[in-house]
Motif scaffolding. Structure first.
Motif, PDB file in Angstrom:
ATOM      1  N   LEU A  62      -3.340  -1.968  -8.483  1.00 43.77           N
ATOM      2  CA  LEU A  62      -4.154  -1.460  -7.595  1.00 43.77           C
ATOM      3  C   LEU A  62      -3.859  -1.656  -6.250  1.00 43.77           C
ATOM      4  CD1 LEU A  62      -6.818   0.585  -6.902  1.00 43.77           C
ATOM      5  CD2 LEU A  62      -8.097  -1.667  -7.698  1.00 43.77           C
ATOM      6  N   LYS A  63      -3.480  -0.600  -5.498  1.00 44.33           N
ATOM      7  CA  LYS A  63      -3.267  -0.928  -3.895  1.00 44.33           C
ATOM      8  C   LYS A  63      -4.103  -0.002  -2.992  1.00 44.33           C
ATOM      9  CE  LYS A  63       0.909  -0.544  -2.864  1.00 44.33           C
ATOM     10  NZ  LYS A  63       2.478  -0.970  -2.638  1.00 44.33           N
ATOM     11  N   LEU A  64      -4.815  -0.517  -2.148  1.00 45.55           N
ATOM     12  CA  LEU A  64      -5.297   0.010  -0.990  1.00 45.55           C
ATOM     13  C   LEU A  64      -4.636   0.112   0.278  1.00 45.55           C
ATOM     14  CD1 LEU A  64      -7.573   2.575  -0.755  1.00 45.55           C
ATOM     15  CD2 LEU A  64      -9.116   0.683  -0.040  1.00 45.55           C
ATOM     16  N   GLY A  65      -3.990   1.030   0.880  1.00 38.30           N
ATOM     17  CA  GLY A  65      -3.055   0.860   2.057  1.00 38.30           C
ATOM     18  C   GLY A  65      -3.051   2.107   2.795  1.00 38.30           C
ATOM     19  N   PHE A  66      -1.878   2.165   3.581  1.00 35.17           N
ATOM     20  CA  PHE A  66      -1.596   3.153   4.300  1.00 35.17           C
ATOM     21  C   PHE A  66      -0.122   3.657   4.055  1.00 35.17           C
ATOM     22  CE2 PHE A  66      -4.741   0.832   6.550  1.00 35.17           C
ATOM     23  CZ  PHE A  66      -5.586   1.762   7.109  1.00 35.17           C
ATOM     24  N   ASP A  67       0.095   4.974   4.120  1.00 36.12           N
ATOM     25  CA  ASP A  67       1.320   5.615   4.055  1.00 36.12           C
ATOM     26  C   ASP A  67       2.068   5.329   5.417  1.00 36.12           C
ATOM     27  OD1 ASP A  67       3.213   7.761   4.159  1.00 36.12           O
ATOM     28  OD2 ASP A  67       2.302   8.921   2.866  1.00 36.12           O
ATOM     29  N   PRO A  68       3.114   4.905   5.413  1.00 32.30           N
ATOM     30  CA  PRO A  68       3.832   4.349   6.422  1.00 32.30           C
ATOM     31  C   PRO A  68       4.203   5.667   7.257  1.00 32.30           C
ATOM     32  CG  PRO A  68       5.259   4.047   4.580  1.00 32.30           C
ATOM     33  CD  PRO A  68       3.819   4.318   4.001  1.00 32.30           C
ATOM     34  N   THR A  70       2.710   8.593   7.314  1.00 28.92           N
ATOM     35  CA  THR A  70       1.402   9.348   7.991  1.00 28.92           C
ATOM     36  C   THR A  70       0.436   8.614   8.766  1.00 28.92           C
ATOM     37  OG1 THR A  70       0.213   9.570   6.054  1.00 28.92           O
ATOM     38  CG2 THR A  70       1.931  11.387   6.539  1.00 28.92           C
ATOM     39  N   LYS A  71       0.667   7.298   8.165  1.00 28.89           N
ATOM     40  CA  LYS A  71      -0.587   6.292   8.701  1.00 28.89           C
ATOM     41  C   LYS A  71      -1.746   6.982   7.959  1.00 28.89           C
ATOM     42  CE  LYS A  71       2.357   4.563  11.638  1.00 28.89           C
ATOM     43  NZ  LYS A  71       3.126   3.030  10.871  1.00 28.89           N
ATOM     44  N   ASP A  72      -1.744   7.526   7.044  1.00 29.37           N
ATOM     45  CA  ASP A  72      -3.109   8.021   6.480  1.00 29.37           C
ATOM     46  C   ASP A  72      -3.408   6.911   5.351  1.00 29.37           C
ATOM     47  OD1 ASP A  72      -3.463  10.353   7.751  1.00 29.37           O
ATOM     48  OD2 ASP A  72      -2.446  11.510   6.453  1.00 29.37           O
ATOM     49  N   SER A  73      -4.828   6.686   5.049  1.00 29.64           N
ATOM     50  CA  SER A  73      -5.249   5.835   3.929  1.00 29.64           C
ATOM     51  C   SER A  73      -4.816   6.220   2.649  1.00 29.64           C
ATOM     52  CB  SER A  73      -6.740   5.570   4.167  1.00 29.64           C
ATOM     53  OG  SER A  73      -7.225   6.899   3.911  1.00 29.64           O
ATOM     54  N   LEU A  74      -4.060   5.307   1.880  1.00 34.11           N
ATOM     55  CA  LEU A  74      -3.435   5.785   0.492  1.00 34.11           C
ATOM     56  C   LEU A  74      -3.946   4.883  -0.549  1.00 34.11           C
ATOM     57  CD1 LEU A  74      -1.331   7.241  -1.113  1.00 34.11           C
ATOM     58  CD2 LEU A  74       0.304   5.488  -0.373  1.00 34.11           C
ATOM     59  N   LEU A  75      -4.379   5.396  -1.546  1.00 35.94           N
ATOM     60  CA  LEU A  75      -4.986   4.681  -2.729  1.00 35.94           C
ATOM     61  C   LEU A  75      -3.670   4.818  -3.766  1.00 35.94           C
ATOM     62  CD1 LEU A  75      -6.959   2.956  -4.568  1.00 35.94           C
ATOM     63  CD2 LEU A  75      -8.195   5.211  -5.109  1.00 35.94           C
ATOM     64  N   GLU A  76      -3.211   3.799  -4.196  1.00 31.54           N
ATOM     65  CA  GLU A  76      -2.182   3.701  -5.288  1.00 31.54           C
ATOM     66  C   GLU A  76      -2.666   3.185  -6.336  1.00 31.54           C
ATOM     67  OE1 GLU A  76       2.063   3.860  -3.390  1.00 31.54           O
ATOM     68  OE2 GLU A  76       0.849   2.489  -2.205  1.00 31.54           O
ATOM     69  N   ILE A  77      -2.273   3.891  -7.744  1.00 34.22           N
ATOM     70  CA  ILE A  77      -2.916   3.122  -8.841  1.00 34.22           C
ATOM     71  C   ILE A  77      -1.720   3.237  -9.855  1.00 34.22           C
ATOM     72  CG2 ILE A  77      -4.403   3.395 -10.827  1.00 34.22           C
ATOM     73  CD1 ILE A  77      -6.528   4.829  -8.801  1.00 34.22           C
ATOM     74  N   SER A  78      -1.291   2.205 -10.721  1.00 32.63           N
ATOM     75  CA  SER A  78      -0.580   2.536 -11.556  1.00 32.63           C
ATOM     76  C   SER A  78      -1.406   2.033 -13.219  1.00 32.63           C
ATOM     77  CB  SER A  78       0.640   1.563 -11.659  1.00 32.63           C
ATOM     78  OG  SER A  78       1.621   1.348 -12.431  1.00 32.63           O
ATOM     79  N   TYR A  79      -1.073   2.813 -14.134  1.00 33.96           N
ATOM     80  CA  TYR A  79      -1.618   2.442 -15.477  1.00 33.96           C
ATOM     81  C   TYR A  79      -0.661   2.809 -16.554  1.00 33.96           C
ATOM     82  CZ  TYR A  79      -2.648   7.196 -16.641  1.00 33.96           C
ATOM     83  OH  TYR A  79      -2.374   8.435 -16.827  1.00 33.96           O
ATOM     84  N   GLY A  80      -1.089   2.258 -17.671  1.00 34.39           N
ATOM     85  CA  GLY A  80      -0.253   2.526 -18.958  1.00 34.39           C
ATOM     86  C   GLY A  80      -0.806   1.865 -20.177  1.00 34.39           C
ATOM     87  N   GLY A  81      -0.360   2.159 -21.351  1.00 34.18           N
ATOM     88  CA  GLY A  81      -0.827   1.476 -22.343  1.00 34.18           C
ATOM     89  C   GLY A  81       0.505   0.354 -23.148  1.00 34.18           C
ATOM     90  N   GLN A 119      -5.260   9.989   0.555  1.00 36.24           N
ATOM     91  CA  GLN A 119      -4.483  10.484  -0.501  1.00 36.24           C
ATOM     92  C   GLN A 119      -4.572   9.448  -1.582  1.00 36.24           C
ATOM     93  OE1 GLN A 119       0.144   9.948   0.035  1.00 36.24           O
ATOM     94  NE2 GLN A 119       0.193  12.326  -0.469  1.00 36.24           N
ATOM     95  N   VAL A 120      -4.521  10.029  -2.910  1.00 34.90           N
ATOM     96  CA  VAL A 120      -4.503   9.029  -4.288  1.00 34.90           C
ATOM     97  C   VAL A 120      -2.791   9.364  -5.005  1.00 34.90           C
ATOM     98  CG1 VAL A 120      -5.356   8.718  -6.421  1.00 34.90           C
ATOM     99  CG2 VAL A 120      -6.856   9.068  -4.439  1.00 34.90           C
ATOM    100  N   ARG A 121      -2.414   8.313  -5.401  1.00 34.19           N
ATOM    101  CA  ARG A 121      -1.162   8.372  -6.001  1.00 34.19           C
ATOM    102  C   ARG A 121      -1.418   7.802  -7.305  1.00 34.19           C
ATOM    103  NH1 ARG A 121       2.676   6.530  -2.452  1.00 34.19           N
ATOM    104  NH2 ARG A 121       3.314   8.631  -2.042  1.00 34.19           N
ATOM    105  N   LEU A 122      -1.265   8.403  -8.452  1.00 35.96           N
ATOM    106  CA  LEU A 122      -1.599   7.972  -9.754  1.00 35.96           C
ATOM    107  C   LEU A 122      -0.177   7.938 -10.532  1.00 35.96           C
ATOM    108  CD1 LEU A 122      -3.638   6.958 -11.712  1.00 35.96           C
ATOM    109  CD2 LEU A 122      -4.130   9.445 -12.193  1.00 35.96           C
ATOM    110  N   SER A 123       0.282   6.570 -11.095  1.00 31.65           N
ATOM    111  CA  SER A 123       1.395   6.593 -11.952  1.00 31.65           C
ATOM    112  C   SER A 123       1.236   6.042 -13.003  1.00 31.65           C
ATOM    113  CB  SER A 123       2.173   5.361 -11.191  1.00 31.65           C
ATOM    114  OG  SER A 123       3.461   5.274 -11.789  1.00 31.65           O
ATOM    115  N   LEU A 124       1.981   6.691 -14.227  1.00 33.99           N
ATOM    116  CA  LEU A 124       1.703   6.400 -15.616  1.00 33.99           C
ATOM    117  C   LEU A 124       3.048   5.838 -16.159  1.00 33.99           C
ATOM    118  CD1 LEU A 124       0.728   6.209 -18.465  1.00 33.99           C
ATOM    119  CD2 LEU A 124       1.474   8.546 -18.836  1.00 33.99           C
ATOM    120  N   VAL A 125       2.878   4.246 -16.635  1.00 27.07           N
ATOM    121  CA  VAL A 125       4.118   3.554 -16.928  1.00 27.07           C
ATOM    122  C   VAL A 125       3.756   3.293 -18.419  1.00 27.07           C
ATOM    123  CG1 VAL A 125       5.293   1.440 -16.737  1.00 27.07           C
ATOM    124  CG2 VAL A 125       4.232   2.438 -14.700  1.00 27.07           C
ATOM    125  N   LYS A 126       4.809   3.581 -19.248  1.00 27.65           N
ATOM    126  CA  LYS A 126       4.652   3.292 -20.755  1.00 27.65           C
ATOM    127  C   LYS A 126       5.942   2.688 -21.439  1.00 27.65           C
ATOM    128  CE  LYS A 126       3.184   6.536 -23.730  1.00 27.65           C
ATOM    129  NZ  LYS A 126       2.078   5.520 -24.174  1.00 27.65           N
TER     130      LYS A 126
END
Length: 202
Positions: A62-68, A70-81, A119-126
């Motif tokens: 889980l990472k909350l930062g900025f898109d380098p 656009t400088k917009d705030s960005l929420l990045e999440i990675s999840y998986g089983g 912006q939200v970025r959601l990533s699935l890792v399996k």
């Protein structure tokens, strides 16, 4: 290199009945709204409180930062089983995976909507079984298989359109409305990575 998942006898994916990672600890809509109502919590504190409760044991990063760029705030999440097994057929696997991803994106949208996130970025890792043509031994490796991003302005408009839908509910009575909500979200996804067609179910 062949990427595979193997079928087994029980069902992994219950998108509209029992949601992924469902447990007594999983957060409810009312609990999310309670966090939203706590004005003493800033964006970072609220996100740190909400997102782990949505993904429970499947949250990887889980990472909350900025898109380098656009400088917009960005929420990045990675999840998986943690399992390379599935109970879906080859035909069902991609559909079930995408709809589960959509359900998580809907819950994330609802949780993060009041906060200044662009912006939200959601990533699935399996974990997947890998069999290389030069090495017949089957091994298990983790792969990122699906990554999407959502423009939060567009996503909030969809959330407003489906304001009566509870993405945290598992009641069958709202199944049709939840599906329409998820399908609208999928339409605004920017798909950054999709490896699902490379996966074979055996």
């Amino acid at each position: 290199m062949n990427l595979k998942v193997y079928t087994t006898a029980l069902c992994l994916f219950f998108v509209f009945g029992i949601s992924p990672g469902c447990s007594p600890e999983e957060i409810t809509k009312d609990e999310v709204l309670s966090v939203h109502a706590n004005k003493q919590l800033g964006k970072e504190a609220a996100i740190d409180k909400l997102i782990p409760r949505i993904f429970i044991h499947s949250l990887k990063e889980l990472k909350l930062g900025f898109d380098p760029s656009t400088k917009d705030s960005l929420l990045e999440i990675s999840y998986g089983g943690s399992s390379a097994l599935t109970f879906s057929s080859q035909k069902e696997y991609k559909t079930n995976t995408v709809m589960t991803h959509a359900l998580y994106s809907a819950k994330t949208l609802f949780a993060s909507a009041p906060y200044p996130i662009s912006q939200v970025r959601l990533s699935l890792v399996k974990p997947l079984y890998v069999k290389d043509e030069t090495n017949p031994d089957v091994g298990i490796q983790e792969f990122e298989i699906l990554r999407i991003s959502m423009d939060m302005k567009k996503a909030r408009e969809i959330l407003s359109k489906h304001s009566n839908v509870d993405p945290f509910s598992t009641e069958k009575s709202g199944e049709k409305e939840r599906k329409a909500f998820l399908e609208d979200l999928i339409r605004i996804w920017k798909v950054e990575l999709d490896e699902l067609n490379k996966i074979t179910v055996e």
